[in-house]
Design a protein around this motif. Structure first.
Motif, PDB file in Angstrom:
ATOM      1  N   ASP A  71      -4.321  -2.141 -34.658  1.00 55.20           N
ATOM      2  CA  ASP A  71      -4.717  -1.074 -35.580  1.00 55.20           C
ATOM      3  C   ASP A  71      -4.499   0.311 -34.979  1.00 55.20           C
ATOM      4  N   THR A  72      -4.728   0.446 -33.687  1.00 53.57           N
ATOM      5  CA  THR A  72      -4.588   1.747 -33.034  1.00 53.57           C
ATOM      6  C   THR A  72      -3.155   2.268 -33.117  1.00 53.57           C
ATOM      7  N   GLY A  73      -2.181   1.371 -32.892  1.00 52.90           N
ATOM      8  CA  GLY A  73      -0.781   1.789 -32.932  1.00 52.90           C
ATOM      9  C   GLY A  73      -0.351   2.231 -34.312  1.00 52.90           C
ATOM     10  N   VAL A  74      -0.752   1.479 -35.344  1.00 56.53           N
ATOM     11  CA  VAL A  74      -0.383   1.849 -36.709  1.00 56.53           C
ATOM     12  C   VAL A  74      -1.045   3.168 -37.097  1.00 56.53           C
ATOM     13  N   ARG A  75      -2.270   3.363 -36.649  1.00 60.54           N
ATOM     14  CA  ARG A  75      -2.977   4.605 -36.966  1.00 60.54           C
ATOM     15  C   ARG A  75      -2.231   5.819 -36.421  1.00 60.54           C
ATOM     16  N   GLN A  76      -1.602   5.656 -35.246  1.00 61.45           N
ATOM     17  CA  GLN A  76      -0.873   6.780 -34.647  1.00 61.45           C
ATOM     18  C   GLN A  76       0.215   7.281 -35.590  1.00 61.45           C
ATOM     19  N   VAL A  77       0.927   6.340 -36.223  1.00 67.10           N
ATOM     20  CA  VAL A  77       2.013   6.722 -37.131  1.00 67.10           C
ATOM     21  C   VAL A  77       1.456   7.237 -38.458  1.00 67.10           C
ATOM     22  N   VAL A  78       0.490   6.532 -39.008  1.00 62.57           N
ATOM     23  CA  VAL A  78      -0.063   6.881 -40.313  1.00 62.57           C
ATOM     24  C   VAL A  78      -0.723   8.256 -40.294  1.00 62.57           C
ATOM     25  N   GLU A  79      -1.374   8.590 -39.207  1.00 64.00           N
ATOM     26  CA  GLU A  79      -2.062   9.870 -39.121  1.00 64.00           C
ATOM     27  C   GLU A  79      -1.174  10.987 -38.582  1.00 64.00           C
ATOM     28  N   GLY A  80       0.081  10.676 -38.297  1.00 60.78           N
ATOM     29  CA  GLY A  80       1.023  11.679 -37.816  1.00 60.78           C
ATOM     30  C   GLY A  80       1.605  12.513 -38.950  1.00 60.78           C
ATOM     31  N   PRO A  81       2.572  13.379 -38.633  1.00 58.84           N
ATOM     32  CA  PRO A  81       3.169  14.259 -39.648  1.00 58.84           C
ATOM     33  C   PRO A  81       3.858  13.521 -40.788  1.00 58.84           C
ATOM     34  N   SER A  82       4.308  12.278 -40.529  1.00 59.33           N
ATOM     35  CA  SER A  82       5.031  11.519 -41.567  1.00 59.33           C
ATOM     36  C   SER A  82       4.120  10.649 -42.410  1.00 59.33           C
ATOM     37  N   GLY A  83       2.843  10.592 -42.087  1.00 60.22           N
ATOM     38  CA  GLY A  83       1.937   9.676 -42.781  1.00 60.22           C
ATOM     39  C   GLY A  83       1.987   9.793 -44.292  1.00 60.22           C
ATOM     40  N   ALA A  84       1.958  11.005 -44.794  1.00 59.05           N
ATOM     41  CA  ALA A  84       1.949  11.209 -46.241  1.00 59.05           C
ATOM     42  C   ALA A  84       3.322  11.022 -46.874  1.00 59.05           C
ATOM     43  N   LYS A  85       4.378  10.874 -46.049  1.00 59.92           N
ATOM     44  CA  LYS A  85       5.746  10.742 -46.571  1.00 59.92           C
ATOM     45  C   LYS A  85       6.257   9.300 -46.535  1.00 59.92           C
ATOM     46  N   ILE A  86       5.544   8.416 -45.861  1.00 60.10           N
ATOM     47  CA  ILE A  86       6.002   7.030 -45.725  1.00 60.10           C
ATOM     48  C   ILE A  86       6.015   6.342 -47.091  1.00 60.10           C
ATOM     49  N   LYS A  87       7.173   5.747 -47.427  1.00 62.75           N
ATOM     50  CA  LYS A  87       7.328   5.047 -48.697  1.00 62.75           C
ATOM     51  C   LYS A  87       7.394   3.531 -48.521  1.00 62.75           C
ATOM     52  N   GLU A  88       7.870   3.085 -47.356  1.00 63.53           N
ATOM     53  CA  GLU A  88       7.955   1.643 -47.084  1.00 63.53           C
ATOM     54  C   GLU A  88       7.290   1.338 -45.756  1.00 63.53           C
ATOM     55  N   LEU A  89       6.440   0.311 -45.748  1.00 60.61           N
ATOM     56  CA  LEU A  89       5.732  -0.078 -44.533  1.00 60.61           C
ATOM     57  C   LEU A  89       5.721  -1.593 -44.446  1.00 60.61           C
ATOM     58  N   ASN A  90       6.350  -2.121 -43.401  1.00 56.59           N
ATOM     59  CA  ASN A  90       6.442  -3.567 -43.221  1.00 56.59           C
ATOM     60  C   ASN A  90       5.705  -3.967 -41.953  1.00 56.59           C
ATOM     61  N   LEU A  91       4.573  -4.644 -42.122  1.00 52.98           N
ATOM     62  CA  LEU A  91       3.768  -5.125 -40.995  1.00 52.98           C
ATOM     63  C   LEU A  91       3.698  -6.647 -40.991  1.00 52.98           C
ATOM     64  N   THR A  92       4.748  -7.270 -41.497  1.00 50.64           N
ATOM     65  CA  THR A  92       4.791  -8.732 -41.563  1.00 50.64           C
ATOM     66  C   THR A  92       4.558  -9.366 -40.196  1.00 50.64           C
ATOM     67  N   ASN A  93       3.633 -10.312 -40.149  1.00 48.15           N
ATOM     68  CA  ASN A  93       3.342 -11.088 -38.939  1.00 48.15           C
ATOM     69  C   ASN A  93       2.766 -10.233 -37.806  1.00 48.15           C
TER      70      ASN A  93
END
Length: 557
Positions: A325-347
């Motif tokens: 969870d910590t690693g994903v939070r780094q990206v989601v809360e970064g400058p691109s968080g609100a711009k992400i359109k596709e997110l694949n966390l399979t497995n």
């Protein structure tokens, strides 16, 4: 008198405005009531149809007038799905492939289907005859072609898409000829060839001086292990249009190569670097300098290095089992968080509801999300996903969700694609509540949800009539009634999987044959009560039928 006249004029003007508003309101109400009446009549008709099915008054869907005929009048080949068209062309010999390419631009010359029979003589002759109008050429895997034959592709001045992957005859001289002759080239695939830095020097020089193939936007160098830092520098110096580069399967790829690639190149929008274990955070810091970068495909990396990216649209970290969870939070809360359109966390098995909370808070433009086999994702997290305004595609296969989470998905009526495969705790109740709101569903997968019964499919058919693909494999409680419901109203259904639905019989295939006129793919593996004769009948209407009865080997293609 002037004041009085003016007052009268204003009163008349106001009266006219009121009249116009009244007429407009009445007109709008008429439109609304007509639409409501149409929906109500259709719903009543469907409800009566289902009730008659349950009373046993209807045998065939066709008697109720639910069948539809196709009358689009389009070109038969061009209107087919791409995989079907390619299947047709696989029966055409090499010479006829060239003639097809001269008939229609959509009919691309694809030698990959006949790579074992593609000879130097035939290929050379074909390229020579078709060179003025050849726009797309796929020679993938044609290992029998020599460098002399491959050089002839340089004569195709209008060639835009060239695939030379896995061709043993590709060398630096071939790439040099192509760099000079193919002035319209946009897409070049050199994957798994024996090219060296010299090839990239030729490409880079023509990209830089505006001659030859100076418009290349997509370059695939997968598996080209001979390329060094020097080669990537050549590309960087000359890539005025390059937007996509694929560098997969390069275990020797190092940080200095990425640094060389990004030293001058600022146009990259998409980068794929799968199976490059020696890259460190330094590489991703270099990539962050590419201000236009929108998509990066990676495996297990330090997500912290991606957090500084400002324009990421796609994040694919599938199968990175160490991500938390910590690693994903780094990206989601970064400058691109609100711009992400596709997110694949399979497995990504360590990801939990905490990640879904961060996503719901930040990723308001998320369109596609996959949490396949994230076993720590539960109803609490799924309820949050139902609040995302832009989310239309969601994959929750193998997650630990129940009826409460499924029902919460109904909070977002925009869903088009939902997969709930292998979620064994889902029942008819949860599915009914979701379907009541998600009426725009086109692709739905509930395979191996073993608690579902005919009542669930009845509600699915009643509310979700725009379904195009449906996977019911492993739903062992379903009977012929489910197929009667579907065939009666789901006229857009194109692909259906009923494998392991052991209670369905030949009746189901008769319903599908008469009610689902657009059905092109049907899978009925291990359906022991379906006979071969029934399969043969539906095969006349359906392009692809996969069936094996009790024998593991298919009886029909």
């Amino acid at each position: 008198m002037l004041v009085c006249g003016t007052s009268t004029d204003w009163r008349g003007y106001i009266c006219n405005i009121g009249l116009i508003r009244r007429v407009l309101a009445i007109s709008l109400l008429r439109v609304v009531f007509r639409a409501w009446h149409s929906v109500a009549v259709d719903a009543r008709k469907t409800k009566e149809y289902f009730e008659r099915i349950e009373r046993g008054e209807i045998i065939d869907s066709e008697q109720e007038g639910f069948s539809r005929a196709r009358t689009d009048g389009k070109d038969d080949i061009s209107s087919l799905p791409r995989n079907v068209a390619l299947r047709i062309f696989s029966f055409v010999n090499v010479g006829d492939l060239g003639r097809c390419a001269r008939v229609c631009r959509n009919w691309k010359v694809d030698f990959s289907e006949v790579k074992h029979s593609a000879t130097n003589k035939v290929t050379s002759s074909l390229i020579h005859k078709c060179r003025p109008f050849l726009g797309h050429l796929n020679l993938r895997g044609c290992y029998g072609l020599s460098s002399g034959s491959l050089k002839l592709t340089a004569q195709c001045k209008n060639l835009q898409d060239l695939n030379l992957s896995d061709c043993a005859g590709v060398n630096d001289e071939v790439v040099k000829s192509i760099s000079i002759g193919c002035t319209a080239l946009l897409y070049l695939n050199l994957a798994n060839t024996s090219i060296s830095d010299a090839s990239l020097r030729y490409l880079g020089s023509y990209l830089a001086n505006g001659k030859g193939c100076n418009k290349v936007v997509h370059l695939d160098l997968t598996g080209c292990e001979q390329i060094t830092e020097e080669g990537y520098k050549f590309i960087s110096m000359g890539c005025s249009f390059l937007s996509t580069i694929v560098l997969n399967e390069l275990p020797g790829l190092r940080d200095d190569c990425i640094q060389a690639l990004t030293s001058e190149c600022r146009t990259l929008r998409s980068v794929s670097i799968l199976n490059s274990p020696f890259l460190s955070d330094a590489s991703f810091k270099c990539l962050s300098l590419c201000k236009r970068l929108r998509k990066i495909r990676v495996e297990d990396i330090a997500l912290k290095a991606l957090a500084s990216f400002k324009h990421l649209n796609v994040v694919n970290v599938a199968d990175c089992v160490r991500i938390q969870d910590t690693g994903v939070r780094q990206v989601v809360e970064g400058p691109s968080g609100a711009k992400i359109k596709e997110l694949n966390l399979t497995n990504c098995v360590r990801v939990s509801d905490v990640t879904l909370l961060r996503i719901a808070q930040r990723c308001h433009n998320l369109v596609y999300a996959s949490f396949c086999y994230c076993e720590h994702v539960t109803d609490a997290g799924v309820e949050l996903l139902g609040t995302l305004p832009s989310l239309v595609s969601l994959d929750l296969s193998g997650c630990n969700i129940q009826d409460q989470g499924v029902a919460a998905l109904g909070n977002n009526p925009k869903f088009r694609d939902i997969s709930l495969a292998e979620c064994p705790n889902i029942t008819d109740l949860g599915l009914q509540k979701m379907c009541q709101q998600c009426r725009q569903l086109e692709n739905f997968d509930v395979s191996h949800c073993k608690e579902l019964t005919d009542n669930a499919i009845k509600n699915l058919a009643f509310y979700c009539r725009l379904l195009r693909t449906l996977n019911l494999a492993g739903c062992s409680k379903l009977t012929d009634s489910s197929l009667q419901y579907l065939s009666g109203v789901c006229h857009y259904l194109e692909a259906l999987d009923l494998s392991g639905c052991v209670h369905i019989t030949d009746k189901s295939l008769r319903y599908l044959r008469k009610g689902c006129k657009k059905m092109s793919s049907l899978t009925i593996l291990y359906c022991r009560n379906v006979t071969k004769s029934a399969v043969q009948k539906i095969q006349t209407k359906c392009e692809r039928v996969l069936y094996n009865a009790d024998d593991p080997s298919p009886v029909l293609p």
